[in-house]
Motif scaffolding. Structure first.
Motif, PDB file in Angstrom:
ATOM      1  N   ALA A 113      10.296   4.132   2.484  1.00  0.00           N
ATOM      2  CA  ALA A 113      11.459   4.832   2.474  1.00  0.00           C
ATOM      3  C   ALA A 113      11.575   5.916   3.387  1.00  0.00           C
ATOM      4  O   ALA A 113      12.658   6.403   4.249  1.00  0.00           O
ATOM      5  CB  ALA A 113      11.933   5.233   1.062  1.00  0.00           C
ATOM      6  N   ASN A 114      10.447   6.321   3.968  1.00  0.00           N
ATOM      7  CA  ASN A 114      10.221   7.653   4.860  1.00  0.00           C
ATOM      8  C   ASN A 114       9.995   7.356   6.329  1.00  0.00           C
ATOM      9  O   ASN A 114       9.797   8.068   7.069  1.00  0.00           O
ATOM     10  CB  ASN A 114       9.286   8.676   4.303  1.00  0.00           C
ATOM     11  N   ALA A 115       9.782   5.844   6.466  1.00  0.00           N
ATOM     12  CA  ALA A 115       9.430   5.459   7.679  1.00  0.00           C
ATOM     13  C   ALA A 115      10.882   5.179   8.598  1.00  0.00           C
ATOM     14  O   ALA A 115      11.779   5.068   8.123  1.00  0.00           O
ATOM     15  CB  ALA A 115       8.701   4.058   7.759  1.00  0.00           C
ATOM     16  N   GLU A 116      10.332   5.610   9.974  1.00  0.00           N
ATOM     17  CA  GLU A 116      11.627   5.778  10.704  1.00  0.00           C
ATOM     18  C   GLU A 116      12.015   4.439  11.231  1.00  0.00           C
ATOM     19  O   GLU A 116      10.973   3.518  11.425  1.00  0.00           O
ATOM     20  CB  GLU A 116      11.084   6.407  12.279  1.00  0.00           C
ATOM     21  N   ALA A 119       4.916  -0.763  -6.419  1.00  0.00           N
ATOM     22  CA  ALA A 119       6.065  -1.044  -5.949  1.00  0.00           C
ATOM     23  C   ALA A 119       6.364  -0.042  -4.666  1.00  0.00           C
ATOM     24  O   ALA A 119       6.198   1.263  -4.798  1.00  0.00           O
ATOM     25  CB  ALA A 119       7.234  -0.914  -6.925  1.00  0.00           C
ATOM     26  N   PRO A 120       6.796  -0.531  -3.472  1.00  0.00           N
ATOM     27  CA  PRO A 120       7.092   0.397  -2.368  1.00  0.00           C
ATOM     28  C   PRO A 120       8.206   1.528  -2.718  1.00  0.00           C
ATOM     29  O   PRO A 120       9.109   1.012  -3.464  1.00  0.00           O
ATOM     30  CB  PRO A 120       7.173  -0.416  -1.026  1.00  0.00           C
ATOM     31  N   SER A 121       8.273   2.240  -1.813  1.00  0.00           N
ATOM     32  CA  SER A 121       9.379   3.473  -2.145  1.00  0.00           C
ATOM     33  C   SER A 121      10.604   2.947  -1.538  1.00  0.00           C
ATOM     34  O   SER A 121      11.804   3.346  -1.714  1.00  0.00           O
ATOM     35  CB  SER A 121       8.956   4.713  -1.396  1.00  0.00           C
ATOM     36  N   GLY A 122      10.360   1.990  -0.501  1.00  0.00           N
ATOM     37  CA  GLY A 122      11.601   1.541   0.332  1.00  0.00           C
ATOM     38  C   GLY A 122      11.771  -0.233   0.273  1.00  0.00           C
ATOM     39  O   GLY A 122      11.095  -0.705  -0.266  1.00  0.00           O
ATOM     40  N   ALA A 141       0.778  -1.051  -0.058  1.00  0.00           N
ATOM     41  CA  ALA A 141      -0.205   0.077  -0.032  1.00  0.00           C
ATOM     42  C   ALA A 141       0.921   1.228   0.038  1.00  0.00           C
ATOM     43  O   ALA A 141       0.340   2.148   0.098  1.00  0.00           O
ATOM     44  CB  ALA A 141      -0.879   0.009   1.289  1.00  0.00           C
ATOM     45  N   THR A 142       2.234   1.201  -0.049  1.00  0.00           N
ATOM     46  CA  THR A 142       2.965   2.330   0.052  1.00  0.00           C
ATOM     47  C   THR A 142       2.797   3.318  -1.031  1.00  0.00           C
ATOM     48  O   THR A 142       2.589   4.544  -0.823  1.00  0.00           O
ATOM     49  CB  THR A 142       4.392   2.146   0.142  1.00  0.00           C
TER      50      THR A 142
END
Length: 766
Positions: A750-753, A714-717, A390-391
């Protein structure tokens, strides 16, 4: 050099002039000399509901027009094209100075109701003041502005210093309604006797919204035409307006009327700065007081609403103004008591108009869909913690409509969650394991001990519950079978069942097994195995979502809500001292895709099929040290969503997962085990989702226009899990296992802590 003009001592009365106002102070137009006016006016509050910074001109205007903050009026530069543009407001008053800096270009038509001409020179200043409050603009260097600076005005002159009569006023109303087709007409005038009824009725019948002053007599009855608001023929299209002081108290001069409460609001009406003009002092600005000043503020608010949603009928605009107003109560009750009241107050009606709130949703928001289905925005959710699916949906915007069918852009993607939380609970379990002639039975009872229970802050500790159970039969002629529940498939399937994989806690047990098993949450498994002459093992079976141990005994079908089933065929063999397991299987899902489950806007309905193959291997690399690896490749077939949600379907979706690990046995004491692993959990590698969102609302009828967009799944990270585990036997009569788990880019975002989890498990056999 500019100098303040003398204070006017004369009171402009309602029935001598037809106006409800009192002139308090007059200033000529100039670029300087506003020091006296600024000193008399409260400064702009630093705390407003506005989101963007005002322009310098707006900030300067607000320092004199603090009533705009009092009614929570957004700055014009925040409203964009919804600042009143496209809306015409009829001002039936004493005329207007068309060339006033605040009104230059704002007045598009004029009418002199006395002689039928177009000369509407304002001899009293009242009409110019009212006009500036509705649609005054800063565009021409004016020092002040109105509530709806983008609106245009049609002005009818219906009274002068010599007075007026109801016939003249009626002609002005008819001109604004019949000739100019103004959808909003403001009347800062009145009479002690019923008058102008036919003109007002004509306006109502033509769909016009009327704002009318309650009057300045300080009495408990409203003047006409405001008093017509309660008539059935008014259809709720007449708003009676009273005046408040700066403290949100009824101005001493303002009328009020309990019989009109359901159609009454109040607005600031004391010391209100606006444009002003008389033959002796053109292009001026003054502070004036009266219900005459409160009334055009409400007309400007109506223009803002209509500018954003032109299709709204007058009845809806009035209801929006009523329902968004800040409640005021005349019985001096606390705000907590006043605010929840669902009926109009006998004095204040629905309360102080709240311009900002009237431009925000009222009631719950519903999302538009191309099928016409009603979907709750608040109930929308999509959780895909297992695949990062779902990213790419987090940026999806659409239009949602409130109870008045007004569309607002919303980020429905904010309801999408793709991250999972690293474990921080401390599971304590008691395990019963029995081995007899090759048969093995294991039952695990678990209680979660949180930080609160450890500190003694919880009311009671959670009791032990049967969390996992597995049984495998003894081998007979090479044939064996096994069953289990509670997500214990690793006891029978995959590399984990061979005991060769690095140690993991239960919630991460699938790291070296096919990750699709874990998509069937809290699952029950059943399988059979055959040991071949070569010593290789062939296994087949299924993993079904659901745990009958947690089902009520009266449920006839414990798997009635099953959404996911995994069918698997495995081949286990030895290559020298290496153990390999090849798994091929299929995940079947109902109303879900790769573990994703959604509601409302993200609801999925239909059957999804995913095929996968997993290769896992473990090999000794040194004394008491083994290395393990796992690779999974999968592909979900194209999915067609049959639910009335934003999701139309997906293309084929490819996934991958991998793990690498090392395990060391008997490191510090006999039988202990240290495990280290680095892995990428199941990740969507490619695929697209088609969603249809509402992108525009018709200003003619309020209908929504839809457009389909294709989103990259496709997710960002790329999530990487780094785990360090240790297990030691013979501790307090049982086994203690501990794990530290670091998740980088959790949820493949990619933006998740990063997330760090620590877990401890105690097991004891009985």
């Amino acid at each position: 050099m500019f100098q303040p003009s003398p204070l006017f001592a004369a009171l402009i009365t309602a029935f001598a002039s037809g106006a409800y106002a009192q002139v308090l102070e007059v200033h000529e137009d100039a670029d300087s000399g506003w020091e006296a006016l600024a000193a008399a006016a409260p400064k702009l509050s630093a705390s407003t509901l506005a989101k963007a910074a005002p322009t310098a001109a707006e900030a300067r205007a607000r320092s004199y027009q603090t009533f705009l903050n009092q009614v929570n009026k957004p700055y014009a530069n925040q409203l964009g094209s919804g600042n009143g543009s496209g809306v015409v407001v009829g001002v039936v008053d004493s005329g207007v100075q068309v060339s006033h800096p605040e009104l230059r270009g704002q007045v598009i038509a004029t009418y002199n109701a006395f002689n039928g001409g177009t000369d509407v020179t304002d001899q009293m200043g009242h009409g110019t003041h009212v006009s500036g409050l509705v649609a005054g603009s800063l565009a021409n260097g004016s020092l002040l502005e109105g509530v709806a600076p983008g609106a245009k005005l049609v002005v009818a002159k219906v009274f002068t210093t010599g007075g007026s009569d109801s016939l003249t006023i009626g002609r002005g109303i008819d001109w604004a309604v019949n000739v100019q087709k103004a959808p909003i007409v403001t009347l800062s005038l009145g009479s002690n006797a019923a008058a102008m009824q036919s003109n007002i009725q004509n306006a109502v019948n033509k769909g016009v919204l009327i704002t009318a002053a309650l009057g300045n007599d300080g009495r408990a009855s409203g003047s006409w035409p405001a008093a017509y608001a309660k008539q059935a023929w008014a259809k709720g299209q007449i708003i009676a307006v009273g005046a408040l002081d700066a403290n949100n108290k009824r101005a001493s001069f303002s009328n009020y009327d309990a019989t009109l409460a359901n159609w009454t609001v109040f607005a600031p009406g004391v010391n209100i700065a606006s444009s002003y003009s008389t033959p002796a002092m053109p292009s001026s600005y003054v502070y004036m007081s009266g219900t005459s000043m409160a009334t055009p503020i409400v007309a400007g608010q109506a223009a803002l609403i209509k500018s954003n949603w032109n299709f709204l009928p007058a009845t809806d605009i009035a209801q929006i103004i009523f329902q968004s107003a800040t409640r005021l109560c005349s019985d001096n009750v606390a705000a907590a008591v006043c605010l929840p009241r669902n009926k109009a107050d006998a004095v204040y009606g629905w309360g102080l108009v709240n311009v900002g709130a009237s431009l925000q949703p009222i009631g719950g928001l519903n999302l538009g869909t191309k099928t016409g289905a009603v979907i709750s925005f608040a109930g929308a959710s999509l959780a895909t913690p297992k695949s990062g699916l779902a990213t790419g949906l987090k940026t999806v915007n659409t239009l949602a409509v409130d109870k008045f069918n007004r569309a607002f852009q919303v980020n429905v993607g904010a309801s999408v969650s793709s991250t999972s939380t690293a474990t921080s609970a401390l599971p304590i379990s008691k395990t019963t394991t029995t081995t007899t002639s090759g048969a093995k039975f294991s039952a695990e009872y678990t209680a979660l001990v949180t930080e609160q229970t450890m500190l003694g802050l919880a009311a009671e500790q959670a009791p032990l519950t049967l969390a996992r159970m597995s049984f495998s039969s003894p081998s007979s002629a090479g044939f064996a079978w096994g069953v289990g529940t509670g997500g214990s498939s690793d006891a029978f399937f995959g590399l984990q069942a061979t005991g060769s994989a690095p140690l993991s806690l239960a919630d991460e047990a699938s790291r070296f097994n096919a990750p699709y098993f874990s998509l069937a949450q809290n699952a029950t498994h059943a399988g059979t195995s055959w040991t071949l002459a070569s010593g290789d093992v062939l296994r087949m079976g299924s993993v079904v979502q659901g745990n009958p141990l947690n089902s009520s005994p009266w449920q006839s079908a414990p798997f009635a809500d099953t959404q996911r089933t995994v069918a698997v065929l495995e081949y286990q063999s030895r290559w020298g001292d290496a153990t390999t397991v090849v798994s091929a299987g299929q995940l079947l899902e109902n109303n879900s895709l790769l573990g994703a489950s959604g509601t409302e806007a993200w609801a999925m309905e239909g059957k999804a099929s995913t095929r996968f193959v997993t290769l896992a291997a473990s090999k000794p690399v040194a004394a008491r040290v083994s290395a393990s690896a796992m690779l999974t490749l999968g592909q979900a077939d194209a999915f067609r969503n049959e639910s009335a949600s934003l999701i139309d379907g997906t293309s084929a979706v490819r996934q991958m997962a991998w793990s690498l690990g090392l395990a060391r046995e008997s490191l510090w004491r006999t039988g202990d085990k240290l495990g280290f692993s680095v892995s990428m959990p199941l990740r969507t590698m490619s695929g697209e989702m088609q969603v249809t969102t509402a992108v525009e609302q018709s200003q003619e009828d309020g209908s929504l226009r839809y457009a389909q967009q294709t989103l990259n799944l496709a997710p960002s990270g790329m999530q990487k899990d780094v785990a360090l585990s240790y297990q030691s036997p013979k501790v307090w009569g049982g086994t203690v296992a501990a794990q530290a788990l670091l998740k980088l880019e959790p949820g493949h975002d990619a933006n998740a802590e990063p997330q760090l989890g620590l877990g401890v498990r105690y097991q004891r056999k009985f």
